[in-house]
Design a protein around this motif. Structure first.
Motif, PDB file in Angstrom:
ATOM      1  N   GLY A 261       4.957   4.760  47.896  1.00 13.54           N
ATOM      2  CA  GLY A 261       5.844   5.945  48.079  1.00 13.54           C
ATOM      3  C   GLY A 261       7.097   5.515  47.426  1.00 13.54           C
ATOM      4  O   GLY A 261       7.909   6.404  47.214  1.00 13.54           O
ATOM      5  N   SER A 262       7.246   4.301  46.915  1.00 11.04           N
ATOM      6  CA  SER A 262       8.567   3.801  46.075  1.00 11.04           C
ATOM      7  C   SER A 262       8.575   4.523  44.734  1.00 11.04           C
ATOM      8  O   SER A 262       9.782   5.044  44.435  1.00 11.04           O
ATOM      9  CB  SER A 262       8.690   2.340  45.824  1.00 11.04           C
ATOM     10  N   LEU A 263       7.292   4.987  44.121  1.00  8.72           N
ATOM     11  CA  LEU A 263       7.505   5.622  42.845  1.00  8.72           C
ATOM     12  C   LEU A 263       7.979   6.984  42.912  1.00  8.72           C
ATOM     13  O   LEU A 263       9.040   7.384  42.630  1.00  8.72           O
ATOM     14  CB  LEU A 263       6.164   5.443  42.460  1.00  8.72           C
ATOM     15  N   PRO A 264       7.161   7.846  43.950  1.00 10.88           N
ATOM     16  CA  PRO A 264       7.684   9.167  44.047  1.00 10.88           C
ATOM     17  C   PRO A 264       9.191   9.254  44.960  1.00 10.88           C
ATOM     18  O   PRO A 264       9.741  10.144  44.641  1.00 10.88           O
ATOM     19  CB  PRO A 264       6.571   9.867  44.773  1.00 10.88           C
ATOM     20  N   GLY A 265       9.424   8.290  45.830  1.00 12.96           N
ATOM     21  CA  GLY A 265      10.437   8.211  46.229  1.00 12.96           C
ATOM     22  C   GLY A 265      11.780   8.340  45.479  1.00 12.96           C
ATOM     23  O   GLY A 265      12.667   8.518  45.745  1.00 12.96           O
ATOM     24  N   GLY A 266      11.549   7.121  44.584  1.00 12.78           N
ATOM     25  CA  GLY A 266      12.568   6.963  43.667  1.00 12.78           C
ATOM     26  C   GLY A 266      12.866   8.237  42.883  1.00 12.78           C
ATOM     27  O   GLY A 266      13.881   8.607  42.680  1.00 12.78           O
ATOM     28  N   LEU A 267      11.820   8.896  42.472  1.00 20.83           N
ATOM     29  CA  LEU A 267      12.032  10.259  41.602  1.00 20.83           C
ATOM     30  C   LEU A 267      12.624  11.329  42.643  1.00 20.83           C
ATOM     31  O   LEU A 267      13.585  11.936  42.086  1.00 20.83           O
ATOM     32  CB  LEU A 267      10.612  10.925  41.191  1.00 20.83           C
ATOM     33  N   ALA A 268      12.310  11.232  43.771  1.00 19.16           N
ATOM     34  CA  ALA A 268      13.024  12.335  44.829  1.00 19.16           C
ATOM     35  C   ALA A 268      14.507  11.917  44.783  1.00 19.16           C
ATOM     36  O   ALA A 268      15.185  12.898  44.801  1.00 19.16           O
ATOM     37  CB  ALA A 268      12.208  12.397  45.927  1.00 19.16           C
ATOM     38  N   VAL A 286      25.490   8.063  42.629  1.00 22.03           N
ATOM     39  CA  VAL A 286      25.011   6.883  43.356  1.00 22.03           C
ATOM     40  C   VAL A 286      23.590   7.199  43.642  1.00 22.03           C
ATOM     41  O   VAL A 286      22.680   6.406  43.271  1.00 22.03           O
ATOM     42  CB  VAL A 286      26.078   6.908  44.703  1.00 22.03           C
ATOM     43  N   PRO A 287      23.058   8.320  44.231  1.00 22.98           N
ATOM     44  CA  PRO A 287      21.647   8.673  44.529  1.00 22.98           C
ATOM     45  C   PRO A 287      20.582   8.757  43.220  1.00 22.98           C
ATOM     46  O   PRO A 287      19.554   8.027  43.123  1.00 22.98           O
ATOM     47  CB  PRO A 287      21.538   9.923  45.539  1.00 22.98           C
ATOM     48  N   LEU A 288      21.438   9.330  42.248  1.00 20.95           N
ATOM     49  CA  LEU A 288      20.715   9.256  40.707  1.00 20.95           C
ATOM     50  C   LEU A 288      20.454   7.842  40.221  1.00 20.95           C
ATOM     51  O   LEU A 288      19.300   7.463  39.978  1.00 20.95           O
ATOM     52  CB  LEU A 288      21.708  10.300  39.852  1.00 20.95           C
ATOM     53  N   LEU A 289      21.569   7.045  40.305  1.00 17.38           N
ATOM     54  CA  LEU A 289      21.271   5.698  39.860  1.00 17.38           C
ATOM     55  C   LEU A 289      20.327   4.801  40.601  1.00 17.38           C
ATOM     56  O   LEU A 289      19.371   4.337  39.982  1.00 17.38           O
ATOM     57  CB  LEU A 289      22.683   4.989  39.637  1.00 17.38           C
ATOM     58  N   LEU A 290      20.341   5.066  41.769  1.00 24.78           N
ATOM     59  CA  LEU A 290      19.588   4.420  42.911  1.00 24.78           C
ATOM     60  C   LEU A 290      18.317   4.658  42.569  1.00 24.78           C
ATOM     61  O   LEU A 290      17.365   3.910  42.642  1.00 24.78           O
ATOM     62  CB  LEU A 290      20.256   4.576  44.301  1.00 24.78           C
ATOM     63  N   GLY A 291      18.028   6.107  42.557  1.00 20.88           N
ATOM     64  CA  GLY A 291      16.558   6.529  42.374  1.00 20.88           C
ATOM     65  C   GLY A 291      16.003   6.195  41.268  1.00 20.88           C
ATOM     66  O   GLY A 291      14.601   5.601  41.130  1.00 20.88           O
ATOM     67  N   MET A 292      16.716   6.030  40.176  1.00 25.03           N
ATOM     68  CA  MET A 292      16.192   5.697  39.065  1.00 25.03           C
ATOM     69  C   MET A 292      15.761   4.097  38.992  1.00 25.03           C
ATOM     70  O   MET A 292      14.603   3.799  38.443  1.00 25.03           O
ATOM     71  CB  MET A 292      17.038   5.862  37.655  1.00 25.03           C
ATOM     72  N   LEU A 293      16.655   3.060  39.817  1.00 25.34           N
ATOM     73  CA  LEU A 293      16.538   1.970  39.817  1.00 25.34           C
ATOM     74  C   LEU A 293      15.167   1.704  40.579  1.00 25.34           C
ATOM     75  O   LEU A 293      14.276   0.611  40.165  1.00 25.34           O
ATOM     76  CB  LEU A 293      17.788   1.266  40.357  1.00 25.34           C
ATOM     77  N   PHE A 295      12.571   3.693  41.183  1.00 24.51           N
ATOM     78  CA  PHE A 295      11.395   4.194  40.580  1.00 24.51           C
ATOM     79  C   PHE A 295      11.106   3.259  39.272  1.00 24.51           C
ATOM     80  O   PHE A 295       9.894   2.700  39.362  1.00 24.51           O
ATOM     81  CB  PHE A 295      11.623   5.490  39.674  1.00 24.51           C
ATOM     82  N   VAL A 296      11.864   2.791  38.490  1.00 27.72           N
ATOM     83  CA  VAL A 296      11.728   1.904  37.490  1.00 27.72           C
ATOM     84  C   VAL A 296      11.165   0.405  38.028  1.00 27.72           C
ATOM     85  O   VAL A 296      10.133  -0.249  37.555  1.00 27.72           O
ATOM     86  CB  VAL A 296      12.986   1.456  36.626  1.00 27.72           C
ATOM     87  N   SER A 297      11.964  -0.026  39.008  1.00 28.29           N
ATOM     88  CA  SER A 297      11.478  -1.579  39.535  1.00 28.29           C
ATOM     89  C   SER A 297      10.083  -1.452  40.249  1.00 28.29           C
ATOM     90  O   SER A 297       9.302  -2.338  39.942  1.00 28.29           O
ATOM     91  CB  SER A 297      12.366  -1.850  40.646  1.00 28.29           C
ATOM     92  N   SER A 298       9.758  -0.489  41.009  1.00 29.64           N
ATOM     93  CA  SER A 298       8.461   0.101  41.560  1.00 29.64           C
ATOM     94  C   SER A 298       7.425  -0.036  40.387  1.00 29.64           C
ATOM     95  O   SER A 298       6.310  -0.450  40.686  1.00 29.64           O
ATOM     96  CB  SER A 298       8.485   0.954  42.383  1.00 29.64           C
ATOM     97  N   LEU A 299       7.765   0.644  39.293  1.00 34.15           N
ATOM     98  CA  LEU A 299       6.734   0.867  38.272  1.00 34.15           C
ATOM     99  C   LEU A 299       6.407  -0.251  37.660  1.00 34.15           C
ATOM    100  O   LEU A 299       5.228  -0.790  37.549  1.00 34.15           O
ATOM    101  CB  LEU A 299       7.348   1.876  37.113  1.00 34.15           C
TER     102      LEU A 299
END
Length: 429
Positions: A261-268, A286-293, A295-299
């Motif tokens: 869920g970290s991939l879609p969770g990061g996108l959300a 803050v949530p925008l940058l955190l979500g991108m981080l 998503f990318v780290s999980s990917l």
């Protein structure tokens, strides 16, 4: 015929034979799998009335041997080939006979206390007058036997009051040190397995007896199985095991959701931040940058675990399908944002959502046809993506203008439909 060297060692006595077996090189199975009788060759040997008590005949080829009236008390015949062997009136009490017994002659053989679990029986085996239980050695263990072809009427079942599988449950335990917590849990699992093994042994034998027109012993053994199922210790072990299994399943599910869920969770999370930026730029970053981080780290984490995540022979269709899946997610996010920012009307937002849904379905089925094409090919991940993106129109319904709410609700329904469809398809396949 038997190997002369092996037969000569056997004639030196059981002690010499067992010593040779201990010193011999490990077995090398030249067949594709370890079958019966792949060890010493004593096939066709004449061993009538031989005293072989306690002998180690594991993996031994005894096919066609004459062991009539032989003393095999306490012998080990694990994975031995006993096809066509003559065991008339042989003493196999307390022996371990997990062997190939097809066409074996066991008439009047003594099998009290023997371990026959997992042996291979057939219609041509002779069991007339066989003794399965006595007061000194107890009863034979019969779990895992296939009785469908055996002529059970040849056995006197009145002599068998209890199977050895149940006797093992209530045998006196050996005194020892106080077990540790880990050993205690292992002992509980072993105890539960013994109960279930005894129950299955009674039930399979009862069913076979019933099918062959022997209702009296069938009813008696079925009753023994019922009593074991109702035993307080068994019910307590079952309940404890069920609780542990439920907790383990819940923990595994939670770990899987956190991992996948970290991939879609990061996108959300990034979508929330992008929506908030329209009203309050700095808090939304803050949530925008955190979500991108996230998503990318999980990917990258999952790409490292899947080696290689993308096979060298990746074709253009796979690239297009993965790109289409990402583009469909972007369309789901873009439509509501344009509507709320008054850059597009409700009709445009709905068209973008419908186009994104169509592209999403085409992409996931293309990825499904190419197994291993990308990490998004897992239905567990795919079914989570719409559910996580569903949080965006829900959020915009709250903070957006009233005119955007019908379009947001419609997009939410599309996302719910996509999530449920991919989940059900994944379960079905």
């Amino acid at each position: 015929m038997s190997d002369p060297e092996h037969l000569a060692i056997l004639r030196q006595g059981v002690q010499a034979w067992n010593h040779w077996r201990q010193q011999a090189q490990p077995l090398v199975f030249w067949r594709p799998s370890p079958l019966y009788g792949q060890g010493p060759d004593l096939s066709g040997a004449d061993l009538r009335e031989a005293d072989l008590a306690g002998i180690n005949l594991d993996h031994t080829n005894l096919r066609g041997a004459n062991l009539s009236e032989a003393n095999l008390k306490g012998a080990s015949l694990l994975l031995a080939d006993l096809r066509n062997v003559n065991l008339q009136r042989a003493n196999l009490c307390r022996a371990r006979v997990t062997a190939d017994l097809r066409s074996a002659d066991l008439r009047e053989a003594l099998l009290a206390g023997a371990d026959l679990r997992g042996s291979w029986l057939d219609a041509s085996i002779r069991l007339e007058g066989v003794l399965l239980q006595d007061a000194e050695h107890g009863s034979a263990r019969l779990a895992g036997l296939d009785w469908s072809q055996v002529k059970l009427a040849a056995i006197d079942w009145e002599q068998v009051t209890i199977l050895g599988d149940e006797e093992l449950l209530f045998a006196p335990s050996q005194p020892g040190d106080e077990p540790s917590a880990l050993n205690k849990r292992l002992e509980e699992y072993e105890r539960l397995w013994q109960y279930e093994s005894a129950i299955r042994s009674y039930e399979s034998l009862s069913q076979a007896l019933q099918e062959q027109g022997l209702p009296a012993p069938a009813t008696r053994f079925r009753e023994r199985a019922r009593l074991l199922r109702q035993h307080p210790e068994y019910r307590e072990l079952r309940q404890h095991h069920r609780k542990e299994r439920s907790l383990r399943a819940a923990l595994d599910t939670a770990i899987a959701l956190l991992r996948w869920g970290s991939l879609p969770g990061g996108l959300a999370l990034a979508s929330w931040g992008l929506a908030l930026v329209l009203w309050q730029p700095w808090p939304g970053l803050v949530p925008l940058l955190l979500g991108m981080l996230v998503f990318v780290s999980s990917l990258f984490s999952q790409l490292r675990e899947r080696k290689p995540a993308f096979p060298p022979s990746l074709v253009l269709a796979q690239v297009l399908a993965t790109t289409g899946l990402v583009a469909s997610i972007a369309l789901f996010v873009l439509g509501p944002l344009l509507l709320v920012a008054r850059k597009a009307g409700a009709a445009v937002s709905l068209l973008l959502s419908l186009f994104g849904g169509s592209l999403y379905l085409v992409s996931i089925f293309s990825l499904r046809s190419e197994q291993g094409s990308s990490i998004f090919a897992r239905f567990s991940v795919i079914s989570l993506l719409p559910l996580c993106i569903l949080l965006l129109p829900g959020l915009l319904c709250i903070v957006g203008p009233p005119s955007s709410r019908p379009a947001m609700i419609f997009e939410s329904l599309i996302l719910l439909l996509l999530a449920s469809s991919t989940f059900l398809i994944g379960r079905a396949q």
